[in-house]
Design an enzyme around this catalytic site. Structure first.
Site, PDB file in Angstrom:
ATOM      1  N   GLY A 147       0.781  -1.232   0.000  1.00 15.20           N
ATOM      2  CA  GLY A 147       0.000   0.000   0.000  1.00 15.20           C
ATOM      3  C   GLY A 147       0.812   1.280   0.000  1.00 15.20           C
ATOM      4  N   HIS A 195       0.116   0.934 -13.185  1.00 21.18           N
ATOM      5  CA  HIS A 195       0.907  -0.237 -13.602  1.00 21.18           C
ATOM      6  C   HIS A 195       2.356   0.198 -13.781  1.00 21.18           C
ATOM      7  CE1 HIS A 195       1.608  -4.184 -15.246  1.00 21.18           C
ATOM      8  NE2 HIS A 195       2.318  -3.618 -16.211  1.00 21.18           N
ATOM      9  N   GLU A 227     -12.072  -4.027 -19.681  1.00 25.78           N
ATOM     10  CA  GLU A 227     -12.201  -5.431 -19.289  1.00 25.78           C
ATOM     11  C   GLU A 227     -10.954  -6.260 -19.574  1.00 25.78           C
ATOM     12  OE1 GLU A 227     -16.008  -6.341 -21.106  1.00 25.78           O
ATOM     13  OE2 GLU A 227     -16.667  -4.493 -20.110  1.00 25.78           O
ATOM     14  N   ASP A 231      -4.569  -4.726 -17.550  1.00 28.48           N
ATOM     15  CA  ASP A 231      -3.655  -3.595 -17.692  1.00 28.48           C
ATOM     16  C   ASP A 231      -3.884  -2.855 -19.012  1.00 28.48           C
ATOM     17  OD1 ASP A 231      -2.509  -4.161 -15.192  1.00 28.48           O
ATOM     18  OD2 ASP A 231      -1.134  -5.606 -16.095  1.00 28.48           O
ATOM     19  N   GLU A 270       5.532   6.463  -9.429  1.00 21.29           N
ATOM     20  CA  GLU A 270       4.126   6.087  -9.201  1.00 21.29           C
ATOM     21  C   GLU A 270       3.508   6.974  -8.130  1.00 21.29           C
ATOM     22  OE1 GLU A 270       3.194   1.931  -8.619  1.00 21.29           O
ATOM     23  OE2 GLU A 270       5.010   1.315  -9.653  1.00 21.29           O
TER      24      GLU A 270
HETATM   25  C1  GRF Z   1       2.912  -1.004  -7.706  1.00 26.28           C
HETATM   26  O1  GRF Z   1       4.139  -1.203  -8.364  1.00 26.28           O
HETATM   27  C2  GRF Z   1       1.800  -0.877  -8.695  1.00 26.28           C
HETATM   28  O2  GRF Z   1       2.181  -0.258  -9.882  1.00 26.28           O
HETATM   29  C3  GRF Z   1       1.442  -2.310  -8.962  1.00 26.28           C
HETATM   30  O3  GRF Z   1       1.556  -2.937  -7.717  1.00 26.28           O
HETATM   31  C4  GRF Z   1       2.491  -2.229  -6.912  1.00 26.28           C
HETATM   32  C5  GRF Z   1       1.787  -1.868  -5.646  1.00 26.28           C
HETATM   33  O4  GRF Z   1       2.660  -1.313  -4.696  1.00 26.28           O
HETATM   34  N1  GRF Z   1       0.156  -2.418  -9.593  1.00 26.28           N
HETATM   35  P1  GRF Z   1       2.106  -0.741  -3.336  1.00 26.28           P
HETATM   36  O5  GRF Z   1       1.279  -1.845  -2.662  1.00 26.28           O
HETATM   37  O6  GRF Z   1       1.261   0.459  -3.641  1.00 26.28           O
HETATM   38  O7  GRF Z   1       3.327  -0.408  -2.539  1.00 26.28           O
END
Ligand code: GRF
Length: 229
Positions: free
Chosen positions: A15, A112, A145, A148, A177
């Site tokens: 998270g 992603h 649907e 990714d 991210e």
């Molecule tokens: C991230 O790399 C996200 O892009 C992928 O899963 C990972 C989740 O990381 N879908 P976190 O649980 O938010 O640290």
């Protein structure tokens, strides 16, 4: 000041993206209220992060449901009860089915860790390292649907260095991210995201236009991050 966007975060793991969303809300950069955090895994570290911030949580373990459809329906029930408008997948390790997607058209986002459409699926960072690409990154997109897949809202690119391996690349991508997901959500909160006739995302200009981030990091982000992200 318009009321905050009511969002939910679905996760299966640590998270850190949830944490970044919480932090941006607390700093006043993201006009959102996290109404609910849902995990399919009772051990997900993200649940503890939510509890620390007094955000309501639900564990809906997919193993307790006979089908994906029934598991999805249980989640949708709780989202609707919480008045959720936008659903954020953040490390949610389950595909979501058609009925779920159609309940929230262009209202489910995913992050992603690659420059989609390259490297969908599991361990995109390892896939990128194995392919020897020189740039990778992260994508926030609307969910359709397919896995990714769906209209891209924002992407950020980072360099990938030959032979550095998965972990260093993954760290660089994750830091990105944590900036692009809250930015994408703020654009939704400000009602600036539209789909054009081709199903591609267009970002409406802000009024008055937000300052662009002065100290752009050693990465490319498109559309550019705004001040504070
Ligand atoms: C991230 O790399 C996200 O892009 C992928 O899963 C990972 C989740 O990381 N879908 P976190 O649980 O938010 O640290």
């Amino acid at each position: 000041m318009p009321r905050p966007l009511f969002i939910a975060v679905l996760l299966s793991g640590g998270g850190s993206n949830l944490q970044s969303i919480i932090d941006h809300v607390q700093k006043g950069l993201l006009q959102a209220s996290i109404r609910l955090v849902v995990s399919n895994d009772p051990r997900a570290g993200g649940l503890e992060r939510a509890r620390t911030h007094a955000i309501p949580t639900r564990v809906l373990n997919h193993r307790d449901y006979p089908s994906r459809e029934q598991h999805d329906a249980a989640i949708v029930h709780h989202l609707q009860q919480a008045g959720v408008e936008v659903v954020c997948l953040a490390g949610y390790m389950r595909l979501i089915g058609k009925a779920f997607v159609q309940t929230y058209p262009q209202r489910i986002l995913n992050i992603h860790p690659s420059l989609l459409p390259a490297f969908p699926g599991l361990d995109a960072q390892q896939q990128a390292a194995d392919a020897g690409v020189r740039f990778s990154g992260a994508t926030v997109h609307f969910v359709d649907e397919k896995l990714d897949h769906g209209p891209i809202i924002i992407q950020g690119a980072v360099p990938a260095y030959p032979g550095e391996g998965r972990e260093r690349l993954a760290r660089r991508i994750l830091a990105l991210e944590h900036r692009i997901y809250p930015q994408a959500l703020q654009w939704l909160a400000a009602d600036r995201v539209r789909l054009d006739g081709q199903g591609l995302v267009r970002l409406l200009p802000d009024e008055p236009r937000s300052a662009l981030a002065g100290d752009q990091p050693a990465c490319l982000v498109n559309p550019p991050l705004e001040s504070g992200f």
